[in-house]
Write an enzyme that holds these catalytic residues in place. Structure first.
Site, PDB file in Angstrom:
ATOM      1  NE  ARG A   1      -6.297   0.352  11.054  1.00 47.44           N
ATOM      2  CZ  ARG A   1      -5.104   0.109  10.519  1.00 47.44           C
ATOM      3  NH1 ARG A   1      -4.125   0.994  10.635  1.00 47.44           N
ATOM      4  NH2 ARG A   1      -4.870  -1.013   9.886  1.00 47.44           N
TER       5      ARG A   1
ATOM      6  CE1 TYR B   1      11.170  31.904   4.381  1.00 49.92           C
ATOM      7  CE2 TYR B   1      11.537  29.538   4.102  1.00 49.92           C
ATOM      8  CZ  TYR B   1      11.174  30.770   3.582  1.00 49.92           C
ATOM      9  OH  TYR B   1      10.814  30.871   2.271  1.00 49.92           O
TER      10      TYR B   1
ATOM     11  CE  LYS C   1      -0.236  -0.214   5.031  1.00 47.88           C
ATOM     12  NZ  LYS C   1      -0.956  -0.845   6.149  1.00 47.88           N
TER      13      LYS C   1
ATOM     14  CG  MET D   1       8.161  23.683  -0.380  1.00 44.20           C
ATOM     15  SD  MET D   1       7.033  24.667  -1.377  1.00 44.20           S
ATOM     16  CE  MET D   1       5.945  25.327  -0.139  1.00 44.20           C
TER      17      MET D   1
HETATM   18  C1  LIG Z   1      -0.219  -1.854   6.817  1.00 47.56           C
HETATM   19  C2  LIG Z   1      -0.818  -3.145   7.187  1.00 47.56           C
HETATM   20  C3  LIG Z   1      -0.020  -4.295   7.308  1.00 47.56           C
HETATM   21  C4  LIG Z   1       1.486  -4.253   7.251  1.00 47.56           C
HETATM   22  O1  LIG Z   1       1.984  -3.750   8.470  1.00 47.56           O
HETATM   23  P1  LIG Z   1       3.549  -3.604   8.731  1.00 47.56           P
HETATM   24  O2  LIG Z   1       3.633  -3.150  10.141  1.00 47.56           O
HETATM   25  O3  LIG Z   1       4.047  -2.566   7.787  1.00 47.56           O
HETATM   26  O4  LIG Z   1       4.170  -4.916   8.487  1.00 47.56           O
HETATM   27  C5  LIG Z   1      -0.657  -5.504   7.507  1.00 47.56           C
HETATM   28  N1  LIG Z   1      -2.006  -5.577   7.614  1.00 47.56           N
HETATM   29  C6  LIG Z   1      -2.795  -4.483   7.538  1.00 47.56           C
HETATM   30  C7  LIG Z   1      -4.259  -4.630   7.688  1.00 47.56           C
HETATM   31  C8  LIG Z   1      -2.227  -3.230   7.342  1.00 47.56           C
HETATM   32  O5  LIG Z   1      -3.008  -2.147   7.283  1.00 47.56           O
END
Ligand SMILES: *Cc1c(COP(=O)(O)O)cnc(C)c1O
Length: 363
Positions: free
Chosen positions: A128, A250, A29, A298
């Protein structure tokens, strides 16, 4: 940013060896945590990975395109299926359903015209995403709700796997076993990277590492034996000798002592160098620490390079922000964040160079 695809593949094999009875999937992801899913995905596929997790249908479509004909199940974690069924089917994506509404939409779709595979996300204590205890009770009392769906996985996600002694780990596992017992049989998937290191009780059928693939350390206070994957370098644009005390950047709130040498690099918060690193972060030149001084802008940041050989700090030379001896976790600690956030926020403007993966070096 240089991404070592052979290191990603080796990390995947190492994680697979840590969970010998389980299949090792890969979480790619957020563009493979900022590294580039269209390169990382195929490299993992060549290493033998067959199950991939992405966050959204759009990420799934891009991954499917980069994998081409390679056999792969792509699961979409956000679970949103409303109005998306056609896209799931067209690109052979599998939703991870986390609500009764999602289950109903996908069931209808499965009854109408194929697209039967789906995973279920069970909320075992992270609060979640996922079906809660009352939802699984409903599914168990009304089996028709799931009967059209081919269950790819029953999944859950650990909130505290990075802290092995945390009591929530065992509580989540007990809740996971309890909820799965009420549902139709399905392969189980529970462990993220850190979950793999909790031991075989947490592995189930399929493990889902993300961070560890990319070389991040995932268990608090412990190196995990993964290979470093990312090197992040910035070019020096200008170097100056400070002959009388002067403010820098800055706000003019950081004074630089006379006799110092400063180097300004072409990297700022728009490239993912956290603004929080101002006056607290560091880079490395030939392995020697060089502190970031003044605020991060930036597109620019300034380093105190006093005492570094002039030849190494000429304009055009590079400073390592992430590299040997100062990995993404170290940079993250200086910014008060975690390595995940550092990698995932490296900006689109940063040139990616890929090494290995059987394809030589390319951009
Ligand atoms: C992001 C995620 C993972 C991977 O987690 P890591 O800590 O990066 O290994 C696995 N399962 C779900 C549902 C996630 O959202």
């Amino acid at each position: 940013m240089t991404v070592d695809l052979d290191a990603v593949a080796e990390n995947w094999r190492t994680l697979a060896r840590h969970a010998p009875g389980a299949e090792c999937a890969a979480v790619v992801k957020a563009d493979a945590y900022g590294l580039g899913a269209s390169e990382v995905g195929p490299a993992l596929s060549r290493a033998g990975c067959r199950v991939f997790f992405v966050a959204s249908p759009r990420e799934g479509i891009e991954l499917r395109q980069s994998l081409g004909e390679a056999p792969a199940e792509i699961l979409v974690l956000d679970g949103e299926v409303e109005g998306e069924s056609e896209r799931y089917d067209r690109h052979a994506l599998t939703p991870v359903l986390g609500t009764l509404e999602g289950v109903a939409i996908w069931s209808r779709h499965a009854r109408d015209r194929g697209g039967r595979r789906a995973a279920l996300m069970l909320d075992t204590g992270m609060t979640r995403l996922g079906l809660g205890a009352s939802d699984t009770a409903t599914l168990s009392a009304e089996p028709d709700r799931l009967s059209a769906i081919d269950l790819a996985y029953a999944m859950s996600h650990l909130a505290c796997a990075d802290t092995p002694a945390h009591p929530l780990n065992a509580r989540q596992k007990a809740a996971f076993d309890d909820m799965r017992a009420r549902l139709p049989a399905a392969p189980a998937s529970f462990a993220n990277s850190a979950g793999i290191f909790l031991g075989p009780d947490f592995h189930y059928g399929t493990v889902r590492p993300g961070a560890a693939l990319y070389g991040l350390s995932v268990v608090s206070g412990r190196r995990n034996g993964m290979r470093r994957v990312v090197r992040l370098q910035a070019r020096i644009l200008q170097t100056r000798f400070v002959d009388s005390e002067t403010p820098v950047g800055y706000g003019a709130d950081r004074l630089i002592a006379a006799g110092s040498t400063l180097a300004t690099i072409a990297m700022g918060y728009a490239d993912g160098l956290p603004r929080a690193l101002g006056d607290s972060g560091s880079g490395r030149i030939a392995g020697r620490p060089v502190p970031l001084v003044g605020r991060v802008s930036m597109d620019l940041a300034t380093l105190d390079v006093t005492g570094i050989a002039p030849d190494l700090v000429r304009p055009g030379r590079a400073v390592d922000l992430i590299g040997d001896g100062h990995d993404a976790d170290a940079l993250a600690a200086e910014a008060g964040t975690i390595g995940y956030e550092i990698l995932a926020r490296i900006g689109g403007r940063v040139r990616r160079v890929y090494r290995g993966g059987g394809n030589g070096t390319r951009e």
